[in-house]
Design a protein around this motif. Structure first.
Motif, PDB file in Angstrom:
ATOM      1  N   ALA A 179       9.694  -8.765 -11.307  1.00 30.38           N
ATOM      2  CA  ALA A 179       9.977  -7.425 -11.822  1.00 30.38           C
ATOM      3  C   ALA A 179       8.751  -6.844 -12.521  1.00 30.38           C
ATOM      4  CB  ALA A 179      11.159  -7.483 -12.785  1.00 30.38           C
ATOM      5  N   ASN A 180       8.103  -7.669 -13.354  1.00 36.34           N
ATOM      6  CA  ASN A 180       6.916  -7.193 -14.079  1.00 36.34           C
ATOM      7  C   ASN A 180       5.783  -6.835 -13.122  1.00 36.34           C
ATOM      8  OD1 ASN A 180       8.297  -7.665 -16.471  1.00 36.34           O
ATOM      9  ND2 ASN A 180       7.418  -9.698 -16.759  1.00 36.34           N
ATOM     10  N   THR A 181       5.603  -7.661 -12.109  1.00 36.63           N
ATOM     11  CA  THR A 181       4.539  -7.414 -11.136  1.00 36.63           C
ATOM     12  C   THR A 181       4.800  -6.137 -10.344  1.00 36.63           C
ATOM     13  OG1 THR A 181       4.107  -9.790 -10.888  1.00 36.63           O
ATOM     14  CG2 THR A 181       3.311  -8.346  -9.129  1.00 36.63           C
ATOM     15  N   LEU A 182       6.023  -5.958  -9.917  1.00 36.41           N
ATOM     16  CA  LEU A 182       6.366  -4.764  -9.154  1.00 36.41           C
ATOM     17  C   LEU A 182       6.225  -3.501  -9.999  1.00 36.41           C
ATOM     18  CD1 LEU A 182       9.482  -6.066  -7.169  1.00 36.41           C
ATOM     19  CD2 LEU A 182       7.160  -5.697  -6.307  1.00 36.41           C
ATOM     20  N   ARG A 183       6.562  -3.606 -11.263  1.00 36.98           N
ATOM     21  CA  ARG A 183       6.377  -2.447 -12.145  1.00 36.98           C
ATOM     22  C   ARG A 183       4.896  -2.108 -12.287  1.00 36.98           C
ATOM     23  NH1 ARG A 183      10.917  -0.853 -14.818  1.00 36.98           N
ATOM     24  NH2 ARG A 183      12.648  -2.346 -15.009  1.00 36.98           N
ATOM     25  N   SER A 184       4.076  -3.144 -12.331  1.00 35.07           N
ATOM     26  CA  SER A 184       2.637  -2.930 -12.525  1.00 35.07           C
ATOM     27  C   SER A 184       1.965  -2.278 -11.318  1.00 35.07           C
ATOM     28  CB  SER A 184       1.940  -4.262 -12.833  1.00 35.07           C
ATOM     29  OG  SER A 184       1.909  -5.105 -11.695  1.00 35.07           O
ATOM     30  N   VAL A 187      12.827  -1.085  -9.253  1.00 36.08           N
ATOM     31  CA  VAL A 187      13.358  -2.174 -10.076  1.00 36.08           C
ATOM     32  C   VAL A 187      14.543  -1.662 -10.903  1.00 36.08           C
ATOM     33  CG1 VAL A 187      12.875  -3.755 -11.988  1.00 36.08           C
ATOM     34  CG2 VAL A 187      11.177  -3.431 -10.173  1.00 36.08           C
ATOM     35  N   ASP A 188      14.370  -0.472 -11.490  1.00 38.10           N
ATOM     36  CA  ASP A 188      15.451   0.121 -12.288  1.00 38.10           C
ATOM     37  C   ASP A 188      16.669   0.417 -11.418  1.00 38.10           C
ATOM     38  OD1 ASP A 188      13.858   0.045 -14.537  1.00 38.10           O
ATOM     39  OD2 ASP A 188      13.144   2.108 -14.304  1.00 38.10           O
ATOM     40  N   LYS A 189      16.438   0.891 -10.207  1.00 41.81           N
ATOM     41  CA  LYS A 189      17.539   1.208  -9.296  1.00 41.81           C
ATOM     42  C   LYS A 189      18.325  -0.061  -8.952  1.00 41.81           C
ATOM     43  CE  LYS A 189      16.745   4.226  -6.136  1.00 41.81           C
ATOM     44  NZ  LYS A 189      16.261   4.897  -4.892  1.00 41.81           N
ATOM     45  N   PHE A 190      17.602  -1.160  -8.768  1.00 41.63           N
ATOM     46  CA  PHE A 190      18.282  -2.420  -8.474  1.00 41.63           C
ATOM     47  C   PHE A 190      19.119  -2.881  -9.662  1.00 41.63           C
ATOM     48  CE2 PHE A 190      18.056  -6.998  -9.417  1.00 41.63           C
ATOM     49  CZ  PHE A 190      19.012  -7.431  -8.505  1.00 41.63           C
ATOM     50  N   GLU A 191      18.554  -2.833 -10.873  1.00 36.48           N
ATOM     51  CA  GLU A 191      19.295  -3.264 -12.055  1.00 36.48           C
ATOM     52  C   GLU A 191      20.564  -2.442 -12.234  1.00 36.48           C
ATOM     53  OE1 GLU A 191      16.780  -3.383 -15.530  1.00 36.48           O
ATOM     54  OE2 GLU A 191      16.355  -5.503 -15.157  1.00 36.48           O
ATOM     55  N   LEU A 192      20.471  -1.135 -11.993  1.00 38.51           N
ATOM     56  CA  LEU A 192      21.657  -0.279 -12.100  1.00 38.51           C
ATOM     57  C   LEU A 192      22.699  -0.692 -11.066  1.00 38.51           C
ATOM     58  CD1 LEU A 192      23.194   2.151 -13.199  1.00 38.51           C
ATOM     59  CD2 LEU A 192      21.915   3.597 -11.596  1.00 38.51           C
ATOM     60  N   THR A 197      14.787  -6.047  -0.443  1.00 42.26           N
ATOM     61  CA  THR A 197      13.564  -5.251  -0.249  1.00 42.26           C
ATOM     62  C   THR A 197      12.527  -5.584  -1.310  1.00 42.26           C
ATOM     63  OG1 THR A 197      14.822  -3.428   0.738  1.00 42.26           O
ATOM     64  CG2 THR A 197      12.625  -2.906  -0.109  1.00 42.26           C
ATOM     65  N   LEU A 198      12.966  -5.676  -2.575  1.00 39.66           N
ATOM     66  CA  LEU A 198      12.043  -5.979  -3.670  1.00 39.66           C
ATOM     67  C   LEU A 198      11.435  -7.373  -3.507  1.00 39.66           C
ATOM     68  CD1 LEU A 198      14.002  -4.581  -6.762  1.00 39.66           C
ATOM     69  CD2 LEU A 198      11.896  -3.646  -5.780  1.00 39.66           C
ATOM     70  N   SER A 199      12.262  -8.353  -3.218  1.00 43.43           N
ATOM     71  CA  SER A 199      11.760  -9.720  -3.102  1.00 43.43           C
ATOM     72  C   SER A 199      10.846  -9.872  -1.890  1.00 43.43           C
ATOM     73  CB  SER A 199      12.918 -10.712  -3.012  1.00 43.43           C
ATOM     74  OG  SER A 199      13.749 -10.421  -1.912  1.00 43.43           O
ATOM     75  N   ALA A 200      11.158  -9.167  -0.800  1.00 46.37           N
ATOM     76  CA  ALA A 200      10.304  -9.224   0.393  1.00 46.37           C
ATOM     77  C   ALA A 200       8.944  -8.620   0.092  1.00 46.37           C
ATOM     78  CB  ALA A 200      10.976  -8.488   1.549  1.00 46.37           C
ATOM     79  N   THR A 201       8.939  -7.517  -0.645  1.00 49.19           N
ATOM     80  CA  THR A 201       7.674  -6.877  -1.021  1.00 49.19           C
ATOM     81  C   THR A 201       6.848  -7.784  -1.914  1.00 49.19           C
ATOM     82  OG1 THR A 201       8.686  -4.671  -0.890  1.00 49.19           O
ATOM     83  CG2 THR A 201       6.630  -4.876  -2.153  1.00 49.19           C
TER      84      THR A 201
END
Length: 255
Positions: free
Chosen positions: A101-106, A113-118, A193-197
């Motif tokens: 999550a931190n890496t993707l935000r950076s 990331v926020d959309k996934f958490e929601l 999608t996030l984990s694949a990226t």
């Protein structure tokens, strides 16, 4: 109205007879009460008369309190933002994937990331709608011994009992419901999608979180948190006792 402890309640409800006998409670089976020595039968009779409460009423009152707490807790959790905006139970990004999550935000993917958490919390809210009957079924398994231990326990004794004895079966029953909810709100797709990226980035350790297992565990923990609050409220707050039986069982001696 004064708040009386469950030790006082026990003294009134479970006054021991002068001779050992077995008391049968409908739906709970028999319980053999120990013998209590007393100089006269008047003492025992007086205690029972003052309480005005039978063992059956005590057991049914506890079950009614649990069902009320579970109903309110699951109803609250299943509302829009029931999980998402409640700091006590909001489900965060999986801890084992926090680095992701931190890496993707950076790299500018914070909104995803926020959309996934929601969506993760929306999934929990949707799944919570189906939690009530699973919890209520667990209440039906209470024995008289369980009732005794709960009445003499802490303010969250009933919640802790259910958590200790039913978490495994609740998880098994709840996981397919949670999976359907995660798919329904696209949380599964977002996470894939996030984990694949992230896993395609150089020098990173691939993330392999079991999203359903994580979400199920956190959702069940959240529901237990809400149920514990309702249990404490019923024990301590006279206004929360909405039926005559709850008022009788949880308000002995109060004025």
């Amino acid at each position: 109205m004064k708040n009386y402890s469950f030790t006082v309640l026990l003294a009134a409800v479970f006054a021991l007879p002068t001779q050992a006998q077995t008391i049968n409670i409908p739906g709970l089976g028999g319980f053999k009460l120990p013998t209590k020595k007393t100089t006269t039968t008047t003492t025992t009779t007086t205690t029972t008369a003052v309480s005005g409460l039978t063992n059956t009423e005590a057991a049914n009152g506890l079950k009614e309190a649990l069902i009320q707490g579970i109903s309110k807790g699951s109803d609250q959790a299943s509302q829009v933002d029931g999980f998402n905006l409640n700091k006590l139970i909001r489900i965060p990004f999986p801890p084992d994937a926090q680095k992701m999550a931190n890496t993707l935000r950076s790299i500018g993917l914070g909104s995803q990331v926020d959309k996934f958490e929601l969506s993760l919390n929306r999934g929990a809210e949707d799944a919570a709608k189906s939690a009530k009957p699973i919890f209520i079924n667990a209440i039906k398994q209470l024995t008289f011994s369980d009732v005794w231990n709960i009445l003499t326990g802490q303010k969250d004794a009933a919640t802790q009992y259910l958590k200790r004895t039913t978490t495994s079966q609740l998880t098994t029953a709840f996981m397919p419901i949670m999976q359907q909810s995660l798919d329904k709100v696209d949380a599964t797709r977002y996470y894939s999608t996030l984990s694949a990226t992230y896993n395609k980035l150089p020098l990173v350790t691939p993330v392999q979180t079991d999203l359903n297992q994580y979400a199920t565990g956190k959702a069940i923990d959240g529901l237990f948190t809400l149920i514990a609050q309702e249990e404490a409220d019923i024990r301590e707050n006279p206004v929360a006792r909405t039926t005559s039986l709850l008022k009788k069982v949880f308000g002995i001696g109060g004025k």
